[in-house]
Design a protein around this motif. Structure first.
Motif, PDB file in Angstrom:
ATOM      1  N   CYS A 148      60.011  10.581  26.678  1.00  0.00           N
ATOM      2  CA  CYS A 148      60.574   9.253  26.462  1.00  0.00           C
ATOM      3  C   CYS A 148      60.354   8.805  25.020  1.00  0.00           C
ATOM      4  O   CYS A 148      59.311   9.094  24.434  1.00  0.00           O
ATOM      5  CB  CYS A 148      59.901   8.283  27.438  1.00  0.00           C
ATOM      6  SG  CYS A 148      60.462   6.581  27.292  1.00  0.00           S
ATOM      7  N   SER A 156      59.584   2.964  35.703  1.00  0.00           N
ATOM      8  CA  SER A 156      60.756   3.459  36.428  1.00  0.00           C
ATOM      9  C   SER A 156      60.456   3.748  37.890  1.00  0.00           C
ATOM     10  O   SER A 156      61.345   3.683  38.733  1.00  0.00           O
ATOM     11  CB  SER A 156      61.293   4.732  35.772  1.00  0.00           C
ATOM     12  OG  SER A 156      60.325   5.770  35.844  1.00  0.00           O
ATOM     13  N   ASN A 157      59.219   4.083  38.205  1.00  0.00           N
ATOM     14  CA  ASN A 157      58.817   4.444  39.557  1.00  0.00           C
ATOM     15  C   ASN A 157      57.450   3.836  39.863  1.00  0.00           C
ATOM     16  O   ASN A 157      56.453   4.544  39.945  1.00  0.00           O
ATOM     17  CB  ASN A 157      58.764   5.969  39.713  1.00  0.00           C
ATOM     18  CG  ASN A 157      60.098   6.611  39.470  1.00  0.00           C
ATOM     19  OD1 ASN A 157      60.441   6.919  38.336  1.00  0.00           O
ATOM     20  ND2 ASN A 157      60.864   6.775  40.522  1.00  0.00           N
ATOM     21  N   TRP A 175      65.706   1.203  27.825  1.00  0.00           N
ATOM     22  CA  TRP A 175      65.141   1.556  29.113  1.00  0.00           C
ATOM     23  C   TRP A 175      66.023   1.171  30.294  1.00  0.00           C
ATOM     24  O   TRP A 175      66.287   2.003  31.167  1.00  0.00           O
ATOM     25  CB  TRP A 175      63.753   0.913  29.251  1.00  0.00           C
ATOM     26  CG  TRP A 175      63.012   1.433  30.433  1.00  0.00           C
ATOM     27  CD1 TRP A 175      62.218   2.533  30.472  1.00  0.00           C
ATOM     28  CD2 TRP A 175      63.038   0.908  31.748  1.00  0.00           C
ATOM     29  NE1 TRP A 175      61.735   2.713  31.734  1.00  0.00           N
ATOM     30  CE2 TRP A 175      62.224   1.723  32.541  1.00  0.00           C
ATOM     31  CE3 TRP A 175      63.670  -0.177  32.341  1.00  0.00           C
ATOM     32  CZ2 TRP A 175      62.017   1.496  33.895  1.00  0.00           C
ATOM     33  CZ3 TRP A 175      63.467  -0.409  33.690  1.00  0.00           C
ATOM     34  CH2 TRP A 175      62.638   0.424  34.451  1.00  0.00           C
ATOM     35  N   GLU A 176      66.450  -0.070  30.379  1.00  0.00           N
ATOM     36  CA  GLU A 176      67.237  -0.526  31.527  1.00  0.00           C
ATOM     37  C   GLU A 176      68.494   0.325  31.698  1.00  0.00           C
ATOM     38  O   GLU A 176      68.820   0.763  32.794  1.00  0.00           O
ATOM     39  CB  GLU A 176      67.612  -2.008  31.400  1.00  0.00           C
ATOM     40  CG  GLU A 176      66.461  -2.964  31.623  1.00  0.00           C
ATOM     41  CD  GLU A 176      65.557  -3.124  30.404  1.00  0.00           C
ATOM     42  OE1 GLU A 176      65.872  -2.576  29.317  1.00  0.00           O
ATOM     43  OE2 GLU A 176      64.514  -3.790  30.541  1.00  0.00           O
ATOM     44  N   VAL A 222      67.558   4.100  32.775  1.00  0.00           N
ATOM     45  CA  VAL A 222      67.152   4.262  34.174  1.00  0.00           C
ATOM     46  C   VAL A 222      68.324   4.003  35.114  1.00  0.00           C
ATOM     47  O   VAL A 222      68.504   4.710  36.102  1.00  0.00           O
ATOM     48  CB  VAL A 222      65.947   3.363  34.501  1.00  0.00           C
ATOM     49  CG1 VAL A 222      65.651   3.344  35.986  1.00  0.00           C
ATOM     50  CG2 VAL A 222      64.732   3.838  33.725  1.00  0.00           C
ATOM     51  N   ARG A 223      69.124   3.004  34.804  1.00  0.00           N
ATOM     52  CA  ARG A 223      70.291   2.693  35.640  1.00  0.00           C
ATOM     53  C   ARG A 223      71.243   3.887  35.705  1.00  0.00           C
ATOM     54  O   ARG A 223      71.819   4.185  36.736  1.00  0.00           O
ATOM     55  CB  ARG A 223      70.998   1.456  35.071  1.00  0.00           C
ATOM     56  CG  ARG A 223      72.156   0.952  35.902  1.00  0.00           C
ATOM     57  CD  ARG A 223      72.753  -0.356  35.379  1.00  0.00           C
ATOM     58  NE  ARG A 223      73.157  -0.286  33.979  1.00  0.00           N
ATOM     59  CZ  ARG A 223      72.577  -0.940  32.971  1.00  0.00           C
ATOM     60  NH1 ARG A 223      71.554  -1.726  33.187  1.00  0.00           N
ATOM     61  NH2 ARG A 223      73.018  -0.822  31.735  1.00  0.00           N
ATOM     62  N   HIS A 247      70.424   7.090  35.114  1.00  0.00           N
ATOM     63  CA  HIS A 247      69.738   8.375  35.300  1.00  0.00           C
ATOM     64  C   HIS A 247      69.296   8.568  36.739  1.00  0.00           C
ATOM     65  O   HIS A 247      68.217   8.149  37.135  1.00  0.00           O
ATOM     66  CB  HIS A 247      68.538   8.463  34.364  1.00  0.00           C
ATOM     67  CG  HIS A 247      68.139   9.861  34.081  1.00  0.00           C
ATOM     68  ND1 HIS A 247      67.492  10.643  34.992  1.00  0.00           N
ATOM     69  CD2 HIS A 247      68.340  10.625  32.988  1.00  0.00           C
ATOM     70  CE1 HIS A 247      67.281  11.829  34.471  1.00  0.00           C
ATOM     71  NE2 HIS A 247      67.778  11.841  33.249  1.00  0.00           N
ATOM     72  N   ILE A 293      65.659  10.264  37.590  1.00  0.00           N
ATOM     73  CA  ILE A 293      64.456   9.427  37.525  1.00  0.00           C
ATOM     74  C   ILE A 293      64.362   8.542  38.751  1.00  0.00           C
ATOM     75  O   ILE A 293      63.293   8.413  39.345  1.00  0.00           O
ATOM     76  CB  ILE A 293      64.435   8.572  36.240  1.00  0.00           C
ATOM     77  CG1 ILE A 293      64.073   9.454  35.054  1.00  0.00           C
ATOM     78  CG2 ILE A 293      63.440   7.430  36.358  1.00  0.00           C
ATOM     79  CD1 ILE A 293      63.929   8.726  33.757  1.00  0.00           C
ATOM     80  N   ARG A 294      65.444   7.932  39.165  1.00  0.00           N
ATOM     81  CA  ARG A 294      65.410   7.058  40.346  1.00  0.00           C
ATOM     82  C   ARG A 294      64.994   7.842  41.578  1.00  0.00           C
ATOM     83  O   ARG A 294      64.249   7.346  42.412  1.00  0.00           O
ATOM     84  CB  ARG A 294      66.776   6.423  40.569  1.00  0.00           C
ATOM     85  CG  ARG A 294      67.113   5.327  39.588  1.00  0.00           C
ATOM     86  CD  ARG A 294      68.328   4.534  40.031  1.00  0.00           C
ATOM     87  NE  ARG A 294      69.410   5.330  40.570  1.00  0.00           N
ATOM     88  CZ  ARG A 294      70.428   5.820  39.868  1.00  0.00           C
ATOM     89  NH1 ARG A 294      70.518   5.607  38.580  1.00  0.00           N
ATOM     90  NH2 ARG A 294      71.377   6.529  40.432  1.00  0.00           N
TER      91      ARG A 294
END
Length: 184
Positions: free
Chosen positions: A81, A138-139, A168-169, A172-173, A175, A178-179
């Motif tokens: 990251c 993210s988790n 970041w937002e 993650v949205r 990706h 990662i989710r």
């Protein structure tokens, strides 16, 4: 005096006791043969089933005050990251659900740093300063594990993927990997 010795008494069934039917004798023999409590035998069975295809990695900080075990693939998918904190501490990590992580020792030797949303919990050893794992933003129901803090012998390959943590937002949205990483 007519009583049964305490060692010979069977454990009373708990509130969630399961009737094993014809497998009761086999279960009792397994526990006795391996000298396991009912809980230990159940954990062994669940680990074997739930963690199929995974290996148990162990690791910790530099001084050894913090030790952990984590169930993950031998082939690790590591994130690199570029957010402000990950860049400063060169935080490359793979993500596992909390159910696959166990702190073996050192809870009292950890301290935590948070900033911004305070969702990510950046834990590190009070003695040597090494962050061997943390709770990622993210988790938050999982752990980010530093692969370089694992003991030798269980990692086969490492694939590293760059993540745009500066946005970041959006990252993650967009990706899915990662989710999905925090799901068991």
């Amino acid at each position: 005096t007519g009583g049964t010795p305490a060692a010979a008494k069977a454990e009373p069934p708990g509130p969630s006791a399961i009737d094993l039917g014809a497998q009761s004798g086999r279960w009792a023999a397994f526990q006795e043969r391996h000298r396991l409590s009912c809980e230990e035998a159940a954990r062994l069975l669940l680990d074997a089933y739930e963690y199929r295809g995974l290996v148990k990695h162990t690791g910790g900080c530099h001084c050894g005050a913090v030790r952990f075990e984590v169930w993950a693939s031998a082939d690790l998918h590591v994130f690199n990251c570029n957010c402000s904190i990950c860049t400063k501490k060169q935080n490359r990590h793979f993500i596992v659900p909390a159910s696959r992580f166990k702190l073996l020792k050192g809870a009292d030797n950890l301290t935590t740093y948070t900033f911004n949303t305070h969702c990510a919990q950046h834990t590190f050893c009070k003695t040597c300063g090494v962050q061997s794992f943390y709770t990622p933003r993210s988790n938050p129901d999982g752990y980010g594990i530093a692969p370089h803090c694992l003991d030798d012998g269980t990692v086969q390959t490492i694939i590293t993927e760059d993540i745009n943590g500066k946005e970041w937002e959006k990252a993650v949205r967009e990706h899915k990997t990662i989710r999905d990483m925090s799901k068991p």
